[in-house]
Design an enzyme around this catalytic site. Structure first.
Site, PDB file in Angstrom:
ATOM      1  N   LYS A 204       0.793  -1.251   0.002  1.00 30.92           N
ATOM      2  CA  LYS A 204      -0.302  -0.060  -0.020  1.00 30.92           C
ATOM      3  C   LYS A 204       0.798   1.330   0.052  1.00 30.92           C
ATOM      4  CE  LYS A 204      -3.156   2.471   3.060  1.00 30.92           C
ATOM      5  NZ  LYS A 204      -4.100   2.727   4.024  1.00 30.92           N
ATOM      6  N   GLU A 210      10.798  -4.678   4.002  1.00 36.63           N
ATOM      7  CA  GLU A 210      10.702  -6.259   3.397  1.00 36.63           C
ATOM      8  C   GLU A 210      10.496  -6.270   2.220  1.00 36.63           C
ATOM      9  OE1 GLU A 210       9.216  -4.872   6.207  1.00 36.63           O
ATOM     10  OE2 GLU A 210       9.035  -6.375   7.760  1.00 36.63           O
ATOM     11  N   GLY A 265      -4.548  -1.429   5.310  1.00 37.17           N
ATOM     12  CA  GLY A 265      -3.664  -2.714   4.962  1.00 37.17           C
ATOM     13  C   GLY A 265      -4.226  -3.702   5.290  1.00 37.17           C
ATOM     14  N   ARG A 266      -4.925  -3.932   6.592  1.00 36.14           N
ATOM     15  CA  ARG A 266      -5.470  -5.287   7.049  1.00 36.14           C
ATOM     16  C   ARG A 266      -6.976  -5.518   6.467  1.00 36.14           C
ATOM     17  NH1 ARG A 266      -3.819  -1.824  11.098  1.00 36.14           N
ATOM     18  NH2 ARG A 266      -5.400  -0.944  12.175  1.00 36.14           N
ATOM     19  N   GLU A 351      -4.053  -5.757  15.264  1.00 32.54           N
ATOM     20  CA  GLU A 351      -3.493  -4.481  14.886  1.00 32.54           C
ATOM     21  C   GLU A 351      -4.580  -3.362  14.932  1.00 32.54           C
ATOM     22  OE1 GLU A 351      -2.068  -4.103  10.731  1.00 32.54           O
ATOM     23  OE2 GLU A 351       0.025  -3.678  11.526  1.00 32.54           O
ATOM     24  N   HIS A 382      -5.668 -32.259  19.943  1.00 32.31           N
ATOM     25  CA  HIS A 382      -4.515 -33.167  20.629  1.00 32.31           C
ATOM     26  C   HIS A 382      -3.365 -32.376  21.103  1.00 32.31           C
ATOM     27  CE1 HIS A 382      -6.615 -36.854  19.028  1.00 32.31           C
ATOM     28  NE2 HIS A 382      -7.158 -35.796  18.084  1.00 32.31           N
ATOM     29  N   LYS A 510       9.848  -0.146  13.517  1.00 32.62           N
ATOM     30  CA  LYS A 510      10.450   0.035  12.178  1.00 32.62           C
ATOM     31  C   LYS A 510      11.668   1.146  12.418  1.00 32.62           C
ATOM     32  CE  LYS A 510       6.154  -0.649   9.616  1.00 32.62           C
ATOM     33  NZ  LYS A 510       5.191  -0.042   8.717  1.00 32.62           N
TER      34      LYS A 510
HETATM   35  O1  F6P Z   1       3.394  -3.413   9.747  1.00 30.56           O
HETATM   36  C1  F6P Z   1       2.174  -2.739   9.678  1.00 30.56           C
HETATM   37  C2  F6P Z   1       1.705  -2.523   8.257  1.00 30.56           C
HETATM   38  O2  F6P Z   1       1.583  -1.260   8.033  1.00 30.56           O
HETATM   39  C3  F6P Z   1       0.299  -3.382   8.114  1.00 30.56           C
HETATM   40  O3  F6P Z   1      -0.517  -2.680   8.676  1.00 30.56           O
HETATM   41  C4  F6P Z   1       0.266  -3.408   6.724  1.00 30.56           C
HETATM   42  O4  F6P Z   1      -0.594  -4.525   6.260  1.00 30.56           O
HETATM   43  C5  F6P Z   1       1.939  -3.946   6.260  1.00 30.56           C
HETATM   44  O5  F6P Z   1       2.440  -3.194   7.447  1.00 30.56           O
HETATM   45  C6  F6P Z   1       2.202  -3.769   4.951  1.00 30.56           C
HETATM   46  O6  F6P Z   1       2.391  -2.407   4.610  1.00 30.56           O
HETATM   47  P1  F6P Z   1       2.226  -2.253   2.911  1.00 30.56           P
HETATM   48  O7  F6P Z   1       1.320  -2.708   2.148  1.00 30.56           O
HETATM   49  O8  F6P Z   1       2.256  -0.603   3.003  1.00 30.56           O
HETATM   50  O9  F6P Z   1       3.550  -2.750   2.550  1.00 30.56           O
END
Ligand code: F6P
Length: 545
Positions: A204, A210, A265-266, A351, A382, A510
């Protein structure tokens, strides 16, 4: 507005919950308890009768919701009001499920046409890839998708494609890379061929470390393994709300699928972040997923609080957290395809509702979001179910069971269903000392031994659970199920008066992570931080020299 904890219903609930009989007694007293405490909507049946509640508890919970202005808050979200007050954003994942003729305004502009345009672009792209019209740099059709993204840009596509395995296009495979740990990317790259692989980069913000690092490495791998710079556009597409940054990064403008800052994002799987889903199950099935969620939106907005599924589930979660000090909530899916759903709900809820201040910044005076965890049944029976049955913590549970299996085989499904229902029953009724003793009747143990064993076999019971049934797991029922949990999360956040749509807590990690990165890559010994962090940084530095 009166604070939640100062409402009359809050004090009444505190008193009422203390004198509520055991659920066994509630069931014995009312043979119609299931009829009164079960509800069907959008292809789902919710049985909430195995909860610690009688009519009065329910009425008090609904009073609490009314005094907290829940219905008005629901309308505010759907109408695009700026309810994410710290980021000054509307919260409109529901607009991604809107019909073409709806009008939803953000800053005075109807956003529905943009949503539909992006869906049309997705449909065209899905058609091109799945028909083989979209070719890789050597003229071959695409066989593998590598989806790169993390958080909501990973969990939604991953869990939904996993859940909808029976609907996959057999000519395509999808691989997900989220972690910056190179092992994740390298293991996936070993499985694919650059000539027939399409990378979907989902971010987003287009600023997540990452995802940027994984995309750059994937690009380098592509160039080292036969692809040329001019071929990138045939193998890399991006989904982002930061189109400018994606273009600057080198993404072909035609290959960028937009999303918007009013989609969290979520909550984003319904947007172009769902592109890997649409590629795997086809656009018609993706639209069914949206339709299922849309049906749940309609139910959430229109049904009275007393027969509103997300409201009821949200209120029960609040009840256990605030009045019984429950600190976690377990989601148990009795369907192998839904095995990832607890992890999806974990991000969604934790979150969103892992917050400690109210909208206006005051410290909350009650607990907020619980730990969400879980797994697939019967495996968990189990393992961790022991703690659910006899541990000291109260852990409310959701059991999710499709009535029909996609893989009907002998007695498997009836056994699966019997385990699911049996667990809810055992949690609710428990086993008394006398029952445990009676079970030992015919054994050769002495009376003292029997009494000892019976004490260990006692199960308090009175452990709450919801059971959610659906006829079959389809794109539509899955859409409704996920939207149900989105709205359940909303209900709790709205009542607690917290902002369920920001995530400042992850930001500090971060920032500090970036600062540590600079120190790890420095020639200098780390001395400026705390003793532990300095030592760890220096150990790492020395190991790489
Ligand atoms: O780590 C938090 C977060 O902002 C989430 O809410 C989001 O889904 C994820 O990182 C990834 O963010 P992006 O889609 O901006 O890479």
């Amino acid at each position: 507005m009166t604070k939640l904890t100062q409402q009359a219903a809050w004090a009444q609930l505190e008193a009422q919950t203390k004198q509520l009989p055991h659920m066994r007694a509630l069931f014995n007293a009312d043979p119609k308890r299931f009829d009164k405490m079960a509800l069907s909507a959008c292809g789902l049946l919710l049985d909430y009768s195995k909860n610690r509640a009688d009519e009065q508890t329910l009425n008090l919970l609904f009073d609490l919701a009314k005094t907290a202005g829940l219905s008005e808050k629901i309308r505010a979200m759907f109408n695009g009001e700026i309810i994410n007050n710290t980021e000054k954003r509307a919260v409109l994942h529901t607009a991604l499920r809107a019909n073409a003729d709806e009008v939803i305004l953000v800053d005075g502009v109807n956003i529905v046409p943009e949503v539909k345009q992006t869906q049309a672009k997705m449909a065209k792209f899905v058609q091109a890839v799945t028909s083989g019209k979209w070719k890789g740099y050597t003229g071959k059709a695409i066989t593998d998708i590598v989806s790169i993204g993390i958080g909501g840009s990973f969990l939604g596509p991953k869990i939904v494609t996993q859940a909808l395995r029976p609907y996959w296009n057999p000519a395509l495979k999808c691989h997900f890379v989220a972690n910056v740990d190179a092992t994740s990317l390298c293991e996936k790259l070993r499985l694919v061929d650059p000539e027939t692989t399409l990378f979907v980069m989902s971010s987003k913000s287009f600023g997540t470390q990452e995802t940027l690092t994984n995309t750059l490495s994937a690009k380098a791998w592509f160039l080292e393994n036969g692809g040329a710079q001019a071929d990138i556009a045939k193998h890399f597409v991006a989904v982002t709300s930061n189109v400018a940054k994606a273009t600057e990064f080198g993404m072909d403008a035609d290959n960028i699928f937009p999303m918007w800052d009013w989609v969290g994002g979520r909550y984003s799987l319904w947007s172009a972040i769902g592109l890997p889903i649409a590629l795997l199950i086809g656009m018609d099935n993706f639209n069914e997923l949206l339709a299922g969620a849309k049906a749940m939106d309609k139910h959430f907005v229109e049904a009275p609080l007393e027969s509103n599924m997300p409201v009821i589930m949200g209120l029960f979660s609040l009840l256990y957290g605030n009045f019984y000090q429950a600190q976690s909530h377990v989601v148990l899916t009795y369907d192998h395809y839904l095995r990832g759903l607890p992890a999806y709900f974990q991000q969604l809820d934790m979150e969103s509702n892992g917050k400690s201040v109210t909208l206006n910044g005051d410290k909350v005076d009650h607990s907020t979001g619980p730990v969400i965890w879980g797994g697939e049944g019967t495996n968990g029976q189990h393992a961790y179910h022991q703690l659910l049955h006899q541990g000291t913590a109260l852990i409310p549970a959701d059991f999710i069971l499709p009535l029909q299996s996609h893989n009907p085989l002998g007695e498997h499904h009836v056994q699966l269903a019997s385990n699911c229902i049996g667990q809810t029953q055992a949690l609710m009724q428990g086993r008394t000392f006398d029952e445990a003793l009676a079970e030992l009747e015919g054994s050769s143990l002495s009376q003292d031994e029997k009494a000892l064993i019976a004490k260990h076999k006692v199960m308090e019971g009175n452990k709450p659970s919801n059971t959610l049934l659906m006829n079959k797991l389809t794109p539509e029922t899955l859409g409704a199920l996920i939207a149900l949990y989105e709205h359940r999360t909303f209900v709790q956040g709205a009542l607690w008066d917290i902002n369920s749509f920001d995530q400042w807590g992850v930001e500090l990690g971060k920032t500090l992570g970036n600062d540590v990165l600079a120190r790890l890559q420095s020639q200098q010994e780390a001395t400026a931080l705390d003793a532990s962090s300095n030592a760890l940084i220096n150990l790492y530095r020395r190991s790489t020299i």
